[in-house]
Design a protein around this motif. Structure first.
Motif, PDB file in Angstrom:
ATOM      1  N   PHE A 267       0.815  -1.207   0.000  1.00 20.06           N
ATOM      2  CA  PHE A 267       0.000   0.000   0.000  1.00 20.06           C
ATOM      3  C   PHE A 267       0.848   1.256   0.000  1.00 20.06           C
ATOM      4  O   PHE A 267       0.475   2.276  -0.596  1.00 20.06           O
ATOM      5  CB  PHE A 267      -0.951   0.007   1.197  1.00 20.06           C
ATOM      6  N   SER A 268       2.005   1.207   0.640  1.00 19.19           N
ATOM      7  CA  SER A 268       2.870   2.389   0.677  1.00 19.19           C
ATOM      8  C   SER A 268       3.367   2.773  -0.719  1.00 19.19           C
ATOM      9  O   SER A 268       3.795   3.912  -0.932  1.00 19.19           O
ATOM     10  CB  SER A 268       4.063   2.153   1.610  1.00 19.19           C
ATOM     11  N   HIS A 269       3.312   1.833  -1.671  1.00 24.97           N
ATOM     12  CA  HIS A 269       3.719   2.113  -3.049  1.00 24.97           C
ATOM     13  C   HIS A 269       2.532   2.351  -3.973  1.00 24.97           C
ATOM     14  O   HIS A 269       2.723   2.605  -5.166  1.00 24.97           O
ATOM     15  CB  HIS A 269       4.552   0.953  -3.597  1.00 24.97           C
ATOM     16  N   ALA A 270       1.317   2.254  -3.471  1.00 26.76           N
ATOM     17  CA  ALA A 270       0.123   2.395  -4.303  1.00 26.76           C
ATOM     18  C   ALA A 270      -0.230   3.866  -4.478  1.00 26.76           C
ATOM     19  O   ALA A 270      -0.133   4.650  -3.528  1.00 26.76           O
ATOM     20  CB  ALA A 270      -1.041   1.640  -3.678  1.00 26.76           C
ATOM     21  N   ALA A 271      -0.678   4.222  -5.682  1.00 26.67           N
ATOM     22  CA  ALA A 271      -0.877   5.636  -5.993  1.00 26.67           C
ATOM     23  C   ALA A 271      -2.311   6.018  -6.337  1.00 26.67           C
ATOM     24  O   ALA A 271      -2.600   7.205  -6.474  1.00 26.67           O
ATOM     25  CB  ALA A 271       0.027   6.026  -7.174  1.00 26.67           C
ATOM     26  N   HIS A 272      -3.218   5.050  -6.469  1.00 27.35           N
ATOM     27  CA  HIS A 272      -4.542   5.369  -7.009  1.00 27.35           C
ATOM     28  C   HIS A 272      -5.603   5.489  -5.915  1.00 27.35           C
ATOM     29  O   HIS A 272      -5.354   5.213  -4.741  1.00 27.35           O
ATOM     30  CB  HIS A 272      -4.929   4.341  -8.076  1.00 27.35           C
ATOM     31  N   ASP A 273      -6.795   5.927  -6.334  1.00 32.09           N
ATOM     32  CA  ASP A 273      -7.847   6.294  -5.384  1.00 32.09           C
ATOM     33  C   ASP A 273      -8.638   5.111  -4.855  1.00 32.09           C
ATOM     34  O   ASP A 273      -9.358   5.249  -3.865  1.00 32.09           O
ATOM     35  CB  ASP A 273      -8.820   7.279  -6.034  1.00 32.09           C
ATOM     36  N   ALA A 274      -8.541   3.957  -5.508  1.00 28.43           N
ATOM     37  CA  ALA A 274      -9.192   2.741  -5.033  1.00 28.43           C
ATOM     38  C   ALA A 274      -8.131   1.655  -4.940  1.00 28.43           C
ATOM     39  O   ALA A 274      -7.216   1.594  -5.771  1.00 28.43           O
ATOM     40  CB  ALA A 274     -10.320   2.323  -5.971  1.00 28.43           C
ATOM     41  N   ILE A 275      -8.258   0.807  -3.929  1.00 30.13           N
ATOM     42  CA  ILE A 275      -7.253  -0.232  -3.679  1.00 30.13           C
ATOM     43  C   ILE A 275      -7.952  -1.587  -3.684  1.00 30.13           C
ATOM     44  O   ILE A 275      -8.962  -1.773  -2.991  1.00 30.13           O
ATOM     45  CB  ILE A 275      -6.548  -0.035  -2.315  1.00 30.13           C
ATOM     46  N   ARG A 276      -7.381  -2.514  -4.450  1.00 29.63           N
ATOM     47  CA  ARG A 276      -7.865  -3.890  -4.417  1.00 29.63           C
ATOM     48  C   ARG A 276      -6.706  -4.785  -4.014  1.00 29.63           C
ATOM     49  O   ARG A 276      -5.754  -4.988  -4.767  1.00 29.63           O
ATOM     50  CB  ARG A 276      -8.437  -4.312  -5.775  1.00 29.63           C
ATOM     51  N   PHE A 277      -6.753  -5.291  -2.783  1.00 32.19           N
ATOM     52  CA  PHE A 277      -5.714  -6.180  -2.281  1.00 32.19           C
ATOM     53  C   PHE A 277      -5.989  -7.587  -2.798  1.00 32.19           C
ATOM     54  O   PHE A 277      -7.122  -8.070  -2.734  1.00 32.19           O
ATOM     55  CB  PHE A 277      -5.696  -6.175  -0.750  1.00 32.19           C
ATOM     56  N   CYS A 278      -4.950  -8.259  -3.292  1.00 30.14           N
ATOM     57  CA  CYS A 278      -5.129  -9.560  -3.933  1.00 30.14           C
ATOM     58  C   CYS A 278      -4.140 -10.567  -3.373  1.00 30.14           C
ATOM     59  O   CYS A 278      -2.946 -10.266  -3.238  1.00 30.14           O
ATOM     60  CB  CYS A 278      -4.915  -9.458  -5.449  1.00 30.14           C
ATOM     61  N   ASP A 279      -4.640 -11.769  -3.076  1.00 30.17           N
ATOM     62  CA  ASP A 279      -3.757 -12.876  -2.727  1.00 30.17           C
ATOM     63  C   ASP A 279      -3.201 -13.482  -4.004  1.00 30.17           C
ATOM     64  O   ASP A 279      -3.900 -13.578  -5.019  1.00 30.17           O
ATOM     65  CB  ASP A 279      -4.515 -13.940  -1.941  1.00 30.17           C
TER      66      ASP A 279
END
Length: 306
Positions: free
Chosen positions: A77-89
């Motif tokens: 997440f610390s490297h994510a830049a967009h407004d929505a986050i989808r965490f994936c296994d």
């Protein structure tokens, strides 16, 4: 709204081809980026991830020593830049059209979290599973009670806004199991939660060598996490919710102690905690949950020194 797909991976080489293909297909429709954290894999995962990133745009792979899924999630997440986050296994398959359905649910309800069903399989389906874009969407009236009763959602079938992700994270890294449970419980205090009545991700049945197969550790870390969360923000917890969490965990620990022939005095105390959980205020419930973690499951409730 575009999506950062945050993928955590540890020794998932047999699953990566299908997982990465499904994520790439979803990203092609939604826009955004793919952020992959390899958590010290010792199989062929690093090579597979490197080839995938080289062939994709807006994809980065971060490598680290093995620190657990919570740490990998925090780093991703610390490297994510967009407004929505989808965490994936890294062993889950995202259903076709699932990201579009999730974004529509967020936009249509104003929720900060949207999720659908996650189903398991023994052998990978031959035909792609397509999410129902017209599926019913329901705002949950009391998501915390549902989250305390069972895992509310799988990260792979869920999307959160950046604002919610910033409040959920960082996850406590000294717990090695229960990432989805920790995220769901914290999400209940952050925003409205919408549920889609359709399947959005698929995953293989749990194998014996997966951390979640170590039920004692998972149950103990669940009790320890809840204890810490209640202590961390007691005013956010309704008194009834803290006692409900205690009752659920005491009942499960009682069954565990009976199956594993735990000491009689522990079983008697667990029985009393289950019966009289409603008499505990929030701080007393937190103390009792910490006792369950340490005495019944032998899980250390304190984070290691920095």
């Amino acid at each position: 709204m575009t999506i950062s797909y945050v993928v955590t991976c540890y020794n998932k080489a047999p699953f990566l081809a299908d997982t990465l293909a499904s994520i790439a297909a979803e990203r092609a429709g939604s826009g955004g980026e793919i952020v992959i954290v390899d958590d010290g894999s010792t199989d062929e995962s690093p090579a597979i991830l490197a080839r995938f990133a080289a062939a994709q745009g807006d994809t980065q792979v971060i490598t680290q020593e093995n620190r657990g899924v919570a740490a990998a999630t925090n780093v991703g997440f610390s490297h994510a830049a967009h407004d929505a986050i989808r965490f994936c296994d890294a062993d889950d398959i995202l259903c076709a059209g699932s990201s579009r359905a999730l974004l529509q649910a967020l936009a249509g309800t104003g929720a900060g979290v949207a999720f659908g069903r996650h189903e398991t399989y023994r052998s990978k389906p031959e035909d792609p599973v397509v999410a129902d874009g017209a599926a019913a969407v329901q705002m949950l009236a009391d998501p915390l009670r549902l989250a305390l009763t069972r895992n509310l959602f799988s990260p792979s079938s869920t999307i959160v806004t950046r604002r919610v992700a910033e409040r959920i994270l960082p996850l406590p890294e000294h717990f090695r199991t229960g990432q989805d449970y920790m995220m769901a419980v914290r999400a209940c205090f952050c925003a409205g939660i919408a549920r889609l009545e359709t399947t959005l991700s698929l995953g293989p049945e749990a194998q014996g060598d997966r951390l979640s197969a170590d039920l004692g550790r998972m149950y103990g870390e669940t009790a320890a996490f809840l204890s810490q969360e209640i202590r961390r923000g007691p005013d956010a917890w309704r008194p009834g919710d803290a006692s409900f969490a205690l009752k659920r965990n005491a009942g499960r620990a009682l069954l565990w102690s009976r199956r594993n022939r735990g000491p009689l005095q522990d079983r008697l105390k667990l029985q009393a905690l289950k019966l009289f959980a409603g008499w505990h205020d929030r701080q007393a419930a937190a103390r009792a949950l910490a006792w369950i973690a340490t005495a019944i499951y032998r899980v250390d409730t304190a984070p290691p020194p920095a």
